[in-house]
Design an enzyme around this catalytic site. Structure first.
Site, short mmCIF file in Angstrom:
data_model
loop_
_atom_site.label_atom_id
_atom_site.label_comp_id
_atom_site.label_asym_id
_atom_site.label_seq_id
_atom_site.Cartn_x
_atom_site.Cartn_y
_atom_site.Cartn_z
N SER A 38 -21.42 65.56 51.00
CA SER A 38 -22.47 64.57 51.28
C SER A 38 -21.86 63.26 51.78
O SER A 38 -21.16 63.24 52.79
CB SER A 38 -23.33 64.37 50.03
N GLU A 91 -32.09 71.73 53.69
CA GLU A 91 -31.74 70.33 53.41
C GLU A 91 -32.03 69.44 54.60
O GLU A 91 -31.86 69.84 55.76
CB GLU A 91 -30.30 70.20 52.96
#
Length: 298
Positions: free
Chosen positions: A148, A242
């Site tokens: 991330s 996502e």
């Protein structure tokens, strides 16, 4: 990479419920919740942890409690939107990295926003890199990895090394990297209703905390816009469900434009940094990652 649709939907419901345990509009409460969760899910009797500091930066070595490879190491940058996260919270990934590759993993707590916005995290990452060089590792002995926001940091660290004219690491490993703070990717709209982890509200707050008033197209903030000439082999894993899916897909295209060796594995039914979860798909993904590392370390 696929997973049974019914199983995936059940898992996403469970993951969303678990994620609400650490969500909080108060960043300090969210950080504390993450630490509590990490204490429950990240302990392993098969792992060794050595805590220390690098110029005031908390860090730890994660290694398997058995004979293992010492030549190569993994430098890990934790995720958390640049405003949360820690090396303890990252153990759900770093444990698997160390166990699957039999390599030592160096993880660290860079300074967090909003108290310490851009470029604090990058400055800390360079100091940790310098520490590895100081204790005797060569740049080609290191694989830089991150999830991330940590994937963002991994990419910007390598950019900074390139800017300084230094030797680059052997490879880069990215789990659901956050590469584009301008939010230009289509997945921000297409996946908004099904992502069990991230929301636009969360992303917007992270951007404000980390880069308020900055040019979001700065490649040291949004590495998607970097010149990747000469970058090392890069491996990306991303989940289907996502909102940052486009960040990975567009990064792959960008790396190819600069003739970088890049491999992307797309996991159907999976979500943001699903590798943190304690089930078979996460371990299978780690096996795929290890194959990439072993290949570039031959």
């Amino acid at each position: 990479m696929e997973i049974n649709l019914k199983s995936s939907q059940s898992l996403m419901k469970a993951i969303k419920k678990m994620h609400t345990l650490v969500e909080s509009p108060d960043v300090e409460k969210q950080r504390a919740s993450q630490e509590n969760i990490s204490g429950i899910f990240s302990k392993s009797k098969d792992m060794k942890y050595e805590n220390f500091e690098i110029e005031g930066i908390p860090a730890e070595w994660v290694s398997v409690d058995r004979r293992h490879m010492k030549k190569y190491v993994i430098l890990y940058c934790h995720g958390g939107g640049y405003n949360t996260g820690s090396f303890r919270y990252a153990r759900s990934v770093t444990n698997k990295l160390a166990s699957t590759t039999s390599m030592d993993v160096l993880s660290f707590d860079y300074r967090l926003a909003p108290e310490c916005p851009y470029p604090a995290a990058l400055e800390d990452a360079v100091k940790v890199w310098d520490h590895l060089m100081h204790v005797g590792y060569g740049a080609r002995d290191v694989i830089v990895a991150g999830d991330s926001a940590g994937g963002n940091l991994a990419l910007t660290l390598v950019q900074k090394l390139k800017e300084q004219g230094r030797i680059l690491p052997r490879g880069i490993i990215l789990f659901s990297p956050w590469t584009d703070l301008t939010k230009s990717g289509r997945s921000h709209e297409l996946k908004a209703e099904i992502d069990p982890i991230l929301s636009e509200e969360y992303i917007d707050k992270a951007i404000r905390d980390y880069a308020d008033g900055q040019d979001l197209r700065n490649p040291f903030i949004s590495p998607l816009f970097a010149d990747f000439t000469g970058f090392p082999p890069t491996y990306i894993q991303v989940g289907e469900n996502e909102i940052l899916l486009s960040d990975s897909l567009n990064l792959q295209k960008r790396l190819r434009k600069f003739h970088v060796q890049v491999q992307l594995d797309y996991y159907s039914g999976m979500w943001h940094v699903f590798q943190m979860s304690p089930f078979k798909a996460a371990y299978d993904a780690m096996d795929q990652m290890a194959e990439f590392i072993f290949d570039i370390c031959r």
